[in-house]
Scaffold this active site. Structure first.
Site, PDB file in Angstrom:
ATOM      1  N   ARG A 140       0.826  -1.205   0.000  1.00  0.00           N
ATOM      2  CA  ARG A 140       0.000   0.000   0.000  1.00  0.00           C
ATOM      3  C   ARG A 140       0.867   1.264   0.000  1.00  0.00           C
ATOM      4  O   ARG A 140       0.535   2.268  -0.646  1.00  0.00           O
ATOM      5  CB  ARG A 140      -0.947   0.015   1.209  1.00  0.00           C
ATOM      6  CG  ARG A 140      -2.161  -0.878   1.043  1.00  0.00           C
ATOM      7  CD  ARG A 140      -3.093  -0.357  -0.045  1.00  0.00           C
ATOM      8  NE  ARG A 140      -4.187  -1.289  -0.311  1.00  0.00           N
ATOM      9  CZ  ARG A 140      -4.209  -2.175  -1.285  1.00  0.00           C
ATOM     10  NH1 ARG A 140      -3.174  -2.288  -2.110  1.00  0.00           N
ATOM     11  NH2 ARG A 140      -5.238  -2.969  -1.475  1.00  0.00           N
ATOM     12  N   GLU A 143       2.023   1.583  -3.398  1.00  0.00           N
ATOM     13  CA  GLU A 143       0.899   1.997  -4.236  1.00  0.00           C
ATOM     14  C   GLU A 143       0.668   3.506  -4.136  1.00  0.00           C
ATOM     15  O   GLU A 143       0.270   4.152  -5.120  1.00  0.00           O
ATOM     16  CB  GLU A 143      -0.362   1.239  -3.814  1.00  0.00           C
ATOM     17  CG  GLU A 143      -1.565   1.470  -4.708  1.00  0.00           C
ATOM     18  CD  GLU A 143      -2.760   0.666  -4.247  1.00  0.00           C
ATOM     19  OE1 GLU A 143      -3.354  -0.020  -5.086  1.00  0.00           O
ATOM     20  OE2 GLU A 143      -3.090   0.721  -3.046  1.00  0.00           O
ATOM     21  N   SER A 166      15.879  14.172   0.176  1.00  0.00           N
ATOM     22  CA  SER A 166      16.845  13.188   0.655  1.00  0.00           C
ATOM     23  C   SER A 166      16.175  12.129   1.518  1.00  0.00           C
ATOM     24  O   SER A 166      15.282  12.430   2.310  1.00  0.00           O
ATOM     25  CB  SER A 166      17.944  13.875   1.478  1.00  0.00           C
ATOM     26  OG  SER A 166      18.828  12.914   2.032  1.00  0.00           O
TER      27      SER A 166
END
Length: 200
Positions: A140, A143, A166
Site C-alpha cells: 500500500r 501503491e 533526501s
C-alpha cells in the site's frame, strides 16, 4: 479447501508468533510464555524464513523483544530514538551507534560483545523488502507512490525547484489518530532535506 492444504497455508502466510520464537530459547519460563500468548496480537515479530537476508542481529533482537514483551515505542524510550528508527535497527537497515548497542545490550540482557559483533560494520540496506513488495501493508505504501508519485513531483518542483528529497538526511514518525466517529487513521510524517540538482 482440503485439509491437506491447510498446513502449507500456515507455513507460507503466517509469521512466527512470539511464543514460537521464544520456544527456541531455553532461558524462557512457562510464565513468560503464557504472558506472550496473551499479548501476541500487539507485538511485531520476525519470521526469519521470510527474511533470510537479514543480519544475525535481527533474530537476536526480535527474540529478546518477544521474551521481554515490549513494543518498539517502549524500546525507543530506552534508546532515546524514534520508534521507526529503532525498528530499522532491528531489521539491520540502520547503523547502530556504540550507545545504541550498549543500551540494547543492557535493556535486553544480551551479551554486549555478542551484540556488538552482530551489529558492527555498515548496514546492507534494502534487504528487508523485496521489490515490488508483496506484503499488503508495504504494498500500500508502494501503491501511494504509484498513484501520487508524479503529483508529489509536480508540487515539489513548483515549491522547491529542480531537485530531490533526501532519504539520507531524513527522519520519519508514525502517529495514530482516532476521529470523533471512532475511525482510526494513520499519519506518517516524512521529513527530508531538499537537495537541488547541481549544474555542471
Amino acid at each position: 479447501m482440503s485439509s491437506r492444504l491447510r498446513p502449507l497455508q500456515r507455513l507460507t502466510t503466517t509469521p512466527l508468533s512470539p511464543r514460537q520464537v521464544a520456544l527456541r530459547s531455553s532461558r524462557i519460563t512457562p510464565l513468560q510464555l503464557n504472558r506472550m500468548a496473551s499479548n501476541s496480537t500487539s507485538l511485531a515479530t520476525l519470521d526469519i524464513q521470510q527474511h533470510p537476508g537479514l543480519r544475525s542481529s535481527s533474530a537476536t533482537l526480535f527474540e529478546a523483544k518477544a521474551k521481554k514483551q515490549v513494543t518498539f515505542e517502549e524500546i525507543s524510550k530506552k534508546l532515546g530514538r524514534d520508534e521507526v528508527a529503532v525498528a530499522a535497527l532491528f531489521y539491520g537497515q540502520a547503523k547502530a551507534s556504540p550507545e545504541d548497542i550498549k543500551n540494547l545490550s543492557e535493556y535486553f540482557d544480551i551479551d554486549h560483545a555478542t551484540l556488538e559483533q552482530q551489529m558492527s560494520g555498515f548496514p546492507d540496506r534494502g534487504k528487508s523488502v523485496e521489490m515490488p513488495p508483496k506484503e499488503p501493508l508495504i504494498y500500500r505504501l508502494y501503491e501511494i507512490v504509484q498513484n501520487y508519485g508524479y503529483a508529489y513531483k509536480a508540487v515539489l518542483n513548483e515549491k522547491f525547484g529542480d531537485g530531490i528529497m533526501s532519504a539520507i538526511s531524513f527522519s520519519t514518525h508514525v502517529e495514530k489518530e482516532v476521529d470523533k466517529d471512532g475511525n482510526t487513521w494513520v499519519n506518517i510524517n516524512l521529513r527530508g532535506k531538499w537537495l537541488p540538482f547541481t549544474r555542471f
